[in-house]
Scaffold this motif. Structure first.
Motif, PDB file in Angstrom:
ATOM      1  N   VAL A 348       0.839  -1.192   0.000  1.00  0.00           N
ATOM      2  CA  VAL A 348       0.000   0.000   0.000  1.00  0.00           C
ATOM      3  C   VAL A 348       0.876   1.244   0.000  1.00  0.00           C
ATOM      4  CG1 VAL A 348      -1.798   1.274   1.212  1.00  0.00           C
ATOM      5  CG2 VAL A 348      -1.864  -1.234   1.176  1.00  0.00           C
ATOM      6  N   THR A 349       1.965   1.240   0.767  1.00  0.00           N
ATOM      7  CA  THR A 349       2.853   2.411   0.791  1.00  0.00           C
ATOM      8  C   THR A 349       3.653   2.543  -0.500  1.00  0.00           C
ATOM      9  OG1 THR A 349       4.659   1.201   1.912  1.00  0.00           O
ATOM     10  CG2 THR A 349       3.078   2.396   3.308  1.00  0.00           C
ATOM     11  N   ALA A 350       3.546   1.572  -1.374  1.00  0.00           N
ATOM     12  CA  ALA A 350       4.144   1.687  -2.707  1.00  0.00           C
ATOM     13  C   ALA A 350       3.158   2.275  -3.697  1.00  0.00           C
ATOM     14  CB  ALA A 350       4.612   0.312  -3.196  1.00  0.00           C
ATOM     15  N   GLY A 351       2.003   2.709  -3.212  1.00  0.00           N
ATOM     16  CA  GLY A 351       0.970   3.244  -4.088  1.00  0.00           C
ATOM     17  C   GLY A 351       1.105   4.737  -4.312  1.00  0.00           C
ATOM     18  N   ASN A 352      -0.037   5.412  -4.354  1.00  0.00           N
ATOM     19  CA  ASN A 352      -0.019   6.855  -4.605  1.00  0.00           C
ATOM     20  C   ASN A 352      -0.106   7.634  -3.295  1.00  0.00           C
ATOM     21  OD1 ASN A 352      -2.813   6.858  -3.876  1.00  0.00           O
ATOM     22  ND2 ASN A 352      -3.333   6.248  -5.978  1.00  0.00           N
ATOM     23  N   TYR A 353      -0.062   8.960  -3.409  1.00  0.00           N
ATOM     24  CA  TYR A 353      -0.078   9.800  -2.207  1.00  0.00           C
ATOM     25  C   TYR A 353      -1.290   9.508  -1.330  1.00  0.00           C
ATOM     26  CZ  TYR A 353       3.453  12.828  -4.462  1.00  0.00           C
ATOM     27  OH  TYR A 353       4.584  13.311  -5.047  1.00  0.00           O
ATOM     28  N   ALA A 354      -2.455   9.372  -1.962  1.00  0.00           N
ATOM     29  CA  ALA A 354      -3.683   9.167  -1.196  1.00  0.00           C
ATOM     30  C   ALA A 354      -3.644   7.855  -0.422  1.00  0.00           C
ATOM     31  CB  ALA A 354      -4.894   9.195  -2.132  1.00  0.00           C
TER      32      ALA A 354
END
Length: 520
Positions: A348-354
């Motif tokens: 999840v922390t490899a995703g986008n800012y949101a």
């Protein structure tokens, strides 16, 4: 020496390679995958007959019978009673947990005789005994399973799925499960013979629970293996059934169902999307808080696989309030669940800012840092990935929040581990933090550098300039050069020579390089 494209992109600019950050790389996931599932065996032998105790079984003539004579009697269809007794005796031998004589019986020619007993007869008791014996043979080695298939057993088992006798149907299901569980080749062969539709027809409210458990176990075997993956048409047929079974109250059925979904979501983004489109996701996410640990374990794996996909697929999980379950998962008494929960969050922390912000808003960053500091090493490793990915995907405010939560001391402590991959992940994260904060005031940079120095991180980074791994050496050197050069007397022998293109050039013959020289 050429550098991996994705990792060097992370060093040089904010543009991020999502495929690199998502953790579907084989070398990253092998630890999580190698113990796929201890609770479900791909093949299962029937339990020994309840009609005989072990003591009685040892006394029966079957135990010491001449196998060749027994096989001849099993082939004697002119005397049905003798044939039935012989086939039953064979089945009892094969049901033994004490080294069943599978190969000796195969060598005596039992397979074609048992296969012949499956069809062309109205004697359901003979069919049942023969099917049971073949089930146990198919539970053996791959060669033994192949021998059963080679004698033409599969079409007979498929025909028996329509038997009016439930015990015969169930035994045929069990046998086919063992054959399918041998691997993708036989799985796809049985699928091509038409197993899916009649198997799924058994999923009815009135089906006995023991039968339904066997059906669900076979579905698990149909969903296994990625090389190759099951045919998409078959998965499209199976997913609606899984969407029904995932609501079942029986724990065994539920555990198998969720593991089947975990195997499907481990098959790439297309299969992940099929699972999402099936509508199963809200119920699957709710199982993260199931009271049974086995269900939780499978559910964390399944949703964890989904968030290795695209940002949109990750968001589908987050939209089901998945993060609301993770405070409990990250404080679970089972370390394995904690580890996989942190692995989930690292994607999840490899995703986008949101998506990074959603992890922050759920109050999970301090728990990740706690595992980074106190968890078992494999959990610390996942936490290091979660932190490092956040330093790439997050914005300046998010990374500043991460630092304010006290991440630097436990993060730097991992620089002393023996795992080069973890060291590189940590160095990446530290480098990214410093670059991110470096866009602000000098006071911010000094404060972060001070934290690194106070916890002993600077000494560790300095010593890593002598690491045998070239990537680690280069990152460590870059951190020292750009952020600590005023504090350390530079050793000119450690400085790589810059080319006109601005890249580094290394002399493998330079005795002042890393200990032992470089290997090219």
């Amino acid at each position: 020496m050429s550098e991996p494209r994705g990792r060097m992109e992370h060093f040089k600019n904010k543009g991020k390679d999502q495929d690199e950050m998502r953790r579907r790389r084989n070398e990253q996931t092998v630890e999580l995958r190698k113990n796929k599932r201890e609770e479900t065996l791909q093949k299962r032998r029937n339990v020994p007959s309840a009609e005989l105790t072990d003591e009685e079984s040892d006394k029966t003539p079957v135990a010491g019978a001449n196998l060749q004579a027994l096989v001849q009697q099993a082939a004697d269809s002119t005397q049905p009673e003798i044939q039935y007794q012989a086939v039953t005796a064979v089945r009892k031998l094969l049901s033994s947990d004490r080294n069943p004589p599978i190969d000796p019986l195969i060598n005596c020619g039992i397979l074609p005789i048992l296969v012949n007993c499956l069809g062309g007869t109205n004697n359901s008791t003979l069919q049942f005994e023969a099917a049971w014996a073949l089930t146990n043979i198919a539970s053996g080695t791959s060669q033994q399973t192949q021998a059963v298939v080679g004698c033409g057993a599969v079409p007979h088992f498929l025909a028996l799925l329509a038997s009016p006798h439930q015990n015969v149907c169930e035994q045929a299901v069990w046998a086919l499960g063992n054959i399918i569980g041998d691997g993708p080749h036989l799985r796809d062969y049985v699928i091509s013979m038409g197993v899916v539709a009649p198997l799924l027809n058994f999923i009815q409210p009135e089906i006995p629970i023991t039968f339904l458990r066997n059906v669900t176990w076979v579905i698990v075997n149909l969903c296994r293996n990625k090389d190759p993956a099951p045919p998409q048409q078959s998965l499209a047929e199976i997913l609606p059934a899984l969407n029904v079974l995932v609501h079942h109250t029986d724990t065994n059925v539920l555990v198998d169902t969720v593991w089947a979904l975990s195997y499907l979501t481990d098959g790439g983004n297309d299969q992940i999307q099929m699972v999402i489109d099936s509508g199963v996701l809200p119920k699957l996410v709710s199982l993260l808080s199931h009271r049974e640990v086995k269900v939780q374990t499978a559910a964390v794996r399944a949703v964890g696989n989904i968030v290795t996909g695209t940002d949109e697929q990750t968001q589908a999980v987050l939209n089901c309030d998945a993060l609301g379950h993770f405070t409990t998962l990250l404080t679970h008494q089972k370390e394995k669940i904690c580890k996989e929960a942190v692995w989930f969050l690292s994607n999840v922390t490899a995703g986008n800012y949101a998506q990074v912000q959603a992890v922050i808003d759920a109050g999970l960053i301090p728990l990740i840092i706690s595992h980074l500091e106190k968890g078992e090493f494999q959990t610390q490793k996942e936490a290091a990935w979660a932190v490092s990915n956040m330093t790439i995907s997050g914005n300046k405010e998010q990374v500043s929040y991460l630092i304010s939560c006290g991440v630097i001391p436990p993060f730097c402590n991992l620089l002393s581990c023996k795992d080069s991959q973890v060291i590189q992940v940590v160095l990446d994260g530290i480098h990214n933090m410093l670059k991110m904060i470096g866009g602000g005031t000098s006071e911010e940079v000094e404060r972060v550098c001070g934290q690194i120095e106070e916890c002993g991180g600077l000494d560790k980074i300095e010593s890593l300039q002598n690491h045998e791994n070239l990537d680690i050496y280069k990152i460590a050197y870059d951190i020292i050069e750009n952020y600590f050069s005023e504090d350390i007397d530079e050793d000119p022998n450690l400085v790589p020579e810059a080319t006109v293109e601005g890249t580094f050039q290394f002399d493998p013959n330079n005795a002042a390089g890393p200990q032992g020289g470089f290997n090219f």
